[in-house]
Scaffold this active site. Structure first.
Site, short mmCIF file in Angstrom:
data_model
loop_
_atom_site.label_atom_id
_atom_site.label_comp_id
_atom_site.label_asym_id
_atom_site.label_seq_id
_atom_site.Cartn_x
_atom_site.Cartn_y
_atom_site.Cartn_z
N GLY A 151 -14.49 37.97 27.23
CA GLY A 151 -13.79 38.76 26.23
C GLY A 151 -14.67 39.89 25.76
O GLY A 151 -15.89 39.89 26.01
N ASN A 152 -14.07 40.86 25.11
CA ASN A 152 -14.85 41.99 24.60
C ASN A 152 -14.10 42.69 23.49
O ASN A 152 -12.89 42.73 23.48
CB ASN A 152 -15.22 42.97 25.73
CG ASN A 152 -14.02 43.27 26.62
OD1 ASN A 152 -13.10 43.97 26.22
ND2 ASN A 152 -14.03 42.72 27.84
N SER A 212 -21.65 44.30 29.41
CA SER A 212 -20.99 43.41 30.37
C SER A 212 -21.79 42.14 30.63
O SER A 212 -23.01 42.19 30.86
CB SER A 212 -20.80 44.17 31.69
OG SER A 212 -20.12 43.36 32.62
N GLY A 213 -21.12 41.00 30.58
CA GLY A 213 -21.72 39.76 31.05
C GLY A 213 -22.86 39.21 30.22
O GLY A 213 -23.56 38.30 30.66
N SER A 234 -19.02 46.77 29.08
CA SER A 234 -18.01 45.83 29.58
C SER A 234 -17.26 46.40 30.77
O SER A 234 -16.94 47.60 30.81
CB SER A 234 -17.01 45.53 28.46
OG SER A 234 -15.85 44.94 28.99
N HIS A 278 -10.03 42.38 23.95
CA HIS A 278 -9.51 41.75 25.15
C HIS A 278 -10.10 40.35 25.25
O HIS A 278 -11.31 40.18 25.15
CB HIS A 278 -9.91 42.58 26.38
CG HIS A 278 -9.54 41.93 27.69
ND1 HIS A 278 -8.29 41.44 27.94
CD2 HIS A 278 -10.28 41.70 28.81
CE1 HIS A 278 -8.26 40.93 29.17
NE2 HIS A 278 -9.45 41.08 29.71
N HIS A 283 -9.47 36.19 27.19
CA HIS A 283 -8.70 35.31 28.08
C HIS A 283 -8.40 34.02 27.32
O HIS A 283 -8.58 32.92 27.84
CB HIS A 283 -9.49 35.02 29.36
CG HIS A 283 -9.57 36.18 30.30
ND1 HIS A 283 -9.37 36.07 31.65
CD2 HIS A 283 -9.81 37.48 30.09
CE1 HIS A 283 -9.50 37.25 32.24
NE2 HIS A 283 -9.78 38.13 31.31
N HIS A 331 -2.81 38.64 34.06
CA HIS A 331 -4.14 38.86 33.53
C HIS A 331 -4.29 38.15 32.17
O HIS A 331 -4.37 36.93 32.14
CB HIS A 331 -4.39 40.37 33.45
CG HIS A 331 -5.80 40.76 33.17
ND1 HIS A 331 -6.32 41.98 33.50
CD2 HIS A 331 -6.80 40.10 32.55
CE1 HIS A 331 -7.60 42.04 33.12
NE2 HIS A 331 -7.91 40.90 32.55
N TYR A 369 2.99 40.84 -0.09
CA TYR A 369 2.02 39.88 0.43
C TYR A 369 0.64 40.47 0.30
O TYR A 369 0.42 41.65 0.58
CB TYR A 369 2.32 39.56 1.89
CG TYR A 369 1.37 38.55 2.46
CD1 TYR A 369 1.64 37.18 2.34
CD2 TYR A 369 0.18 38.94 3.06
CE1 TYR A 369 0.75 36.24 2.83
CE2 TYR A 369 -0.72 38.00 3.55
CZ TYR A 369 -0.42 36.66 3.43
OH TYR A 369 -1.31 35.72 3.91
#
Lengths: 233, 233, 233, 233
Positions: C29-30, C46-47, C75, C96, C98, C172, C230
């Site tokens: 995710g990022n 990234s990673g 990323s 983003h 998963h 995806h 609200y």
């Protein structure tokens, strides 16, 4: 100072494992531990939250269900424990929970099919599900009769409580037992894991085959046979 | 002082990741780490709870499955690890778990379909599921044969263990591997996540299409291709 | 000292919310946060595992996807973020993930039906699901095209990105956005909760009706209308 | 110093149980506690994250829904609470959540069948599900009408709010109540557990039978009858 502190400590420690293992919500469960020499067992008091439990609060009860020591009322399921201890003389611990997946199978009134080696490492048959009791038994001494319902279902299936240490009571929830309370708690967690895997297995493949006889035999003997080679003993 | 402390430390650290990642209940899993120069691997002792593990307790075993160092009995799955290390010479770590969703697919005896890019980021084919072994293999040297069952299924599908680092063994549970034990544990967690997403995908859409070939190719190459642009290496 | 520390801090804080909310496994995710005055956004490298992240490690990228500052590779999804920032000029954060249930709906290639007020409190339509891209887009500048696939799907449905701040990309996983990165992370958690409730709803009642128009209108206006009542603003 | 600190403390403590029990995401829930002598209730302020709550921030409201004390706007569901307190004069606490499984049943617009003793220990009927309101009620004083929708559904089923302390509102989510806010929170957690077990029960056995009348009677009387023998009172 109680003469029963050792067994109270065992029962207390085992009860406190239930919330840690995610097997109970609030007070929906109870563990007992038996001292065969003294002819009694220690059991959780009824309706006391786990965070308020202490070893001292455990209630001492004999195998006829009479309270021997303790100011608190014992678990409402105490007579079920007493019946099982009285008739199954080699067990030393009993656990009752309403764990999510095990209870769902009990409510569905289905035995849990043996689908894999996780199950086969612990028992060689489906986890049995006793039918709900008939109305006379329920109206009578309900918790006492629950113990007989469990024993009768084992008899009708030809099962040994030494080899199969767990059962579902239809419409109700799981019971497990073992030589010690600690091992009975272990069995409750194993039952819950197997119950979750089994429903997922049927959802992935409605025709999932049962574990092969040869694999059942092999995995059980790895852990329990004369030539067992699992663990350090 | 052991000559194998480095590899024992690696195996210990990787084993301790399993409960942290929610992949094991009690002792239902094991990780090994190989030292190719010394021709041995370090593996979890059998049946020892994770909270009692130490690096020192790891057992050193050679690639024929003989214990080289250690007072404890090695994992009951040790021979499966040994066979895979012996024949797949470029792997350095192996993991076996009974993780919930992966085991459910194994019990259902179905390969896990490649439904999305989470899967495609790691392998380009369905996660294979080896059939249960035949009775002769089970009755014989069972754990040893489990290793061959895994390798034979890879051969029959034309798969490379360098590209596909995971398998389900039917009726049993997942095995994963990699160049290091740490990466093999990563693969076990990935398999479990993919297994959970795949059953949910089928429940949401019984006719869910597989991942398109062009997307399979793209996502795999992002991470593994000659022009990989994922990560920092 | 970087000129971009403020926005790096925002991006860092928002990224660290993902594991805390259970929305990511490992590095799946990022989050990015945009500084419109400076024409850049800060995004996760990234990673890199979340436990190793620091605000300093965030990478600064312009709206064409060029790295402006940072030693690490941004990323792999950076170009998707860049395209959305460039064309949707009022958004300030993109996420983003998963996440399990959102990704399962994306893999099933179905929009998430609006079944209740939990959904209706946040958006008045089904959570859209863009179809997988065609092969030419995938073979080309894939992540760049993913941004266009998202925008094109919004156009084809006549949706405004100001009112609907989330989408699934078929095969995806989910993307969400908002005026700030913090709010975009909130949207990702909301999407995941709605996605889980929706699959359960269909399992309980295969013919579950959609939320009534009058309730959709009411709940949305409670939170977002001219007379919203609200919250505290 | 507020004259209402006691009841504010009760409401605060009960609200803080919701995230601890896993019943809320972000601010999706609210608890109130009533002081019948003073004719008011304390309720969570609207849209304030649980980690920022304090007892002082609770808002004091009368049974017509008018704010009596507090700088913050009360929960957007305040009028529903007010209506129920006004008409059901023996309740002292109300909880509203969007808990995952309870909300799924509400979205599916089905009452939760009584499948087992976990359910029967708490109520002797299905957990009712009120239909979504008609459009006139929604367009009007929505939250106020939600209270009447709940009461009307109880009347139409002939249920007593003293015996059944929970309901689902169709398309929306659960409401629970009790003599105290603490007990109402307990009821919300029980509802969620029962809701999860019930969907699993139907998935395991689509024809699962309901709990037998004799068992319903027995389990309810164990906890609630004149001769109750559960708990310590």
């Amino acid at each position: 100072m109680s003469n029963y502190m050792d067994i109270k400590e065992q029962a207390y420690a085992a009860n406190m494992q239930l919330p840690k293992l995610g097997l109970v919500l609030f007070t929906f469960g109870n563990v007992s531990a038996a001292d065969r020499n003294k002819g009694i067992f220690a059991i959780k008091p009824s309706g006391v939250p786990y965070e308020d439990l202490t070893a001292e609060k455990m209630v001492i009860v004999d195998f006829d269900g009479n309270t021997v020591e303790g100011n608190l009322r014992p678990s409402s399921d105490t007579k079920t424990h007493a019946v099982l201890y009285k008739h199954w003389e080699d067990i030393g611990g009993i656990v009752h929970t309403h764990s999510t997946y095990g209870t769902a199978w009990a409510q569905a009134q289905r035995a849990i099919p043996i689908f894999g080696t996780t199950h086969g490492d612990h028992l060689t048959v489906d986890i049995p599900c006793a039918p709900p009791m008939d109305d006379e038994m329920i109206k009578g001494n309900y918790e006492y009769e629950t113990g007989f319902q469990i024993m009768n279902h084992f008899k009708s299936l030809g099962l040994s409580h030494k080899e199969v240490e767990m059962i579902l009571v239809g419409n109700h929830a799981p019971f497990t037992w073992a030589k010690t309370a600690e091992k009975a708690v272990y069995n409750s967690a194993v039952l819950e894991a197997i119950a979750q895997m089994a429903i997922l297995t049927e959802q992935i493949n409605a025709n999932a085959p049962r574990l092969k006889d040869s694999l059942i035999k092999k995995h059980y003997e790895r852990k329990h046979g004369a030539d067992a080679y699992y663990g350090q003993e």
